[in-house]
Design a protein around this motif. Structure first.
Motif, PDB file in Angstrom:
ATOM      1  N   THR A  98     -13.405   5.578 -47.773  1.00 14.39           N
ATOM      2  CA  THR A  98     -14.513   4.747 -47.284  1.00 14.39           C
ATOM      3  C   THR A  98     -15.833   5.494 -47.478  1.00 14.39           C
ATOM      4  OG1 THR A  98     -14.670   5.429 -44.947  1.00 14.39           O
ATOM      5  CG2 THR A  98     -12.974   3.788 -45.516  1.00 14.39           C
ATOM      6  N   SER A  99     -16.935   4.841 -47.179  1.00 16.83           N
ATOM      7  CA  SER A  99     -18.260   5.451 -47.350  1.00 16.83           C
ATOM      8  C   SER A  99     -18.755   6.116 -46.072  1.00 16.83           C
ATOM      9  CB  SER A  99     -19.267   4.380 -47.785  1.00 16.83           C
ATOM     10  OG  SER A  99     -19.338   3.343 -46.817  1.00 16.83           O
ATOM     11  N   ALA A 100     -17.858   6.290 -45.098  1.00 22.98           N
ATOM     12  CA  ALA A 100     -18.241   6.904 -43.827  1.00 22.98           C
ATOM     13  C   ALA A 100     -18.642   8.357 -44.028  1.00 22.98           C
ATOM     14  CB  ALA A 100     -17.083   6.812 -42.838  1.00 22.98           C
ATOM     15  N   SER A 101     -19.385   8.897 -43.076  1.00 20.53           N
ATOM     16  CA  SER A 101     -19.723  10.318 -43.108  1.00 20.53           C
ATOM     17  C   SER A 101     -18.446  11.145 -43.038  1.00 20.53           C
ATOM     18  CB  SER A 101     -20.631  10.673 -41.928  1.00 20.53           C
ATOM     19  OG  SER A 101     -21.841   9.944 -41.999  1.00 20.53           O
ATOM     20  N   ASP A 104     -16.374  11.435 -39.977  1.00 14.31           N
ATOM     21  CA  ASP A 104     -15.678  10.238 -39.500  1.00 14.31           C
ATOM     22  C   ASP A 104     -14.497   9.846 -40.398  1.00 14.31           C
ATOM     23  OD1 ASP A 104     -17.487   9.873 -37.341  1.00 14.31           O
ATOM     24  OD2 ASP A 104     -18.935   8.977 -38.727  1.00 14.31           O
ATOM     25  N   VAL A 105     -14.179  10.696 -41.369  1.00 12.52           N
ATOM     26  CA  VAL A 105     -13.061  10.436 -42.276  1.00 12.52           C
ATOM     27  C   VAL A 105     -11.871  11.274 -41.835  1.00 12.52           C
ATOM     28  CG1 VAL A 105     -12.267  10.536 -44.667  1.00 12.52           C
ATOM     29  CG2 VAL A 105     -14.646   9.932 -44.168  1.00 12.52           C
ATOM     30  N   GLN A 109      -7.067  10.187 -44.747  1.00 14.27           N
ATOM     31  CA  GLN A 109      -7.947   9.532 -45.721  1.00 14.27           C
ATOM     32  C   GLN A 109      -8.371  10.502 -46.816  1.00 14.27           C
ATOM     33  OE1 GLN A 109     -10.627   7.969 -42.574  1.00 14.27           O
ATOM     34  NE2 GLN A 109     -10.655   6.060 -43.769  1.00 14.27           N
TER      35      GLN A 109
END
Length: 317
Positions: A98-101, A104-105, A109
């Motif tokens: 995902t494009s999360a910081s 937050d991954v 993931q």
């Protein structure tokens, strides 16, 4: 398209095919599994036209990885199939991350991302060995270098290999610029220096000038609170953006090559943020209602950000 003061403006159109009609054909042809037609199309493009745009369209076709593996089983040296499958592996890996910081991954993931990037890397290494001039394969290898944290030197080496054949490759420049930012262990000195070099080295009207807008957007985003406001007030920021736009998106020699919507949007966003509404309005007028998710999703909801800044620019600029 022109906008009259007070008129009801159309919503932004984020569909890539609206700006580049060949996208519809590529999607349909991929869905029909007509590999011969796709190859003819790409082989027929002028040498200076980047193939990475078409590869990025193809790598978003769900399930295309199954088809590419079938093609490679029959012909392991098919450079285009190697590149498309490699790009698809990158796409799948980033969808998992995902494009999360980074904070937050999850560990799972990251593991999924790295597994797909390692598969992509092997495919793309073979592609560039078979065809060292493949812009699409080298561009994807810039992303794998970043995701696998292979370091600044390796990313530069890959970009240099790309630039040797395609010296003003907009997509490749944008990917290396990300790597050069501090969030990927780079520095602002390196990132700004690279953006400046892209502008100066490119012919007038080239997309490369948008690297200047991109790096200022990235730098601004890295700050918070009053630091952000102070950054946007700096005279050198205004001057660099105006110079870069004059040599690229606002130049009479500007061409609507693949990526022009992103380039125009980056300047529209930065001129809006710095309060240069006359130049922002010029960029929005050139766009009509065309839009790209990036950079507007950096400013919150992409649609809301686009409409807010467009309406303000066209009302006052």
């Amino acid at each position: 398209m022109s906008f009259a003061s007070g008129s009801a403006l159309p919503p932004p159109d984020f569909e890539v095919a609206s700006a580049y009609p060949e996208v519809t054909w590529l999607r349909q042809t991929a869905a029909a599994r007509d590999w011969a037609a796709i190859r003819r199309y790409l082989d027929g493009l002028p040498r200076e036209v980047a193939r990475s745009f078409a590869v990025r369209v193809l790598d978003e076709v769900a399930g295309i990885e199954v088809w590419m593996r079938e093609i490679l089983a029959a012909d392991p040296d098919d450079v285009l199939a190697l590149t498309v499958l490699g790009a698809r592996e990158v796409q799948i890996g980033w969808e998992i991350r995902t494009s999360a910081s980074a904070k937050d991954v999850s560990r799972e993931q990251f593991a999924g991302l790295h597994a797909h990037l390692r598969q992509a890397e092997q495919l793309l290494i073979r592609a560039t060995a078979l065809d060292p001039s493949s812009d699409a394969a080298w561009a994807e290898r810039l992303t794998t270098a970043m995701g696998l944290q292979l370091g600044q030197n390796e990313a530069r080496r890959r970009y240099d290999r790309l630039a040797a054949h395609h010296p003003h490759h907009f997509n490749g420049q944008s990917r290396l610029l990300q790597q050069l930012c501090p969030k990927w262990s780079g520095s602002w000195e390196a990132a700004h220096g690279f953006a400046r070099q892209c502008l100066l080295d490119a012919p007038e009207g080239a997309l490369s000038g948008a690297m200047v807008a991109e790096v200022h957007l990235e730098h601004w985003l890295s700050l918070s609170g009053q630091e952000r406001d102070a950054y946007l007030r700096q005279g050198h920021v205004h001057a660099e953006l105006a110079e870069a736009a004059a040599r690229s998106v606002l130049s009479p020699y500007f061409r609507r090559d693949h990526g022009w919507v992103i380039a125009q949007s980056c300047f529209a966003a930065m001129f809006s943020l710095t309060g240069d509404l006359a130049r922002a309005a010029a960029c929005f007028r050139a766009l009509g209602n065309l839009a790209s998710t990036y950079p507007w999703d950096y400013l919150g909801d992409a649609t809301e950000a686009y409409v807010k800044h467009r309406d303000a620019a066209l009302a006052r600029g």
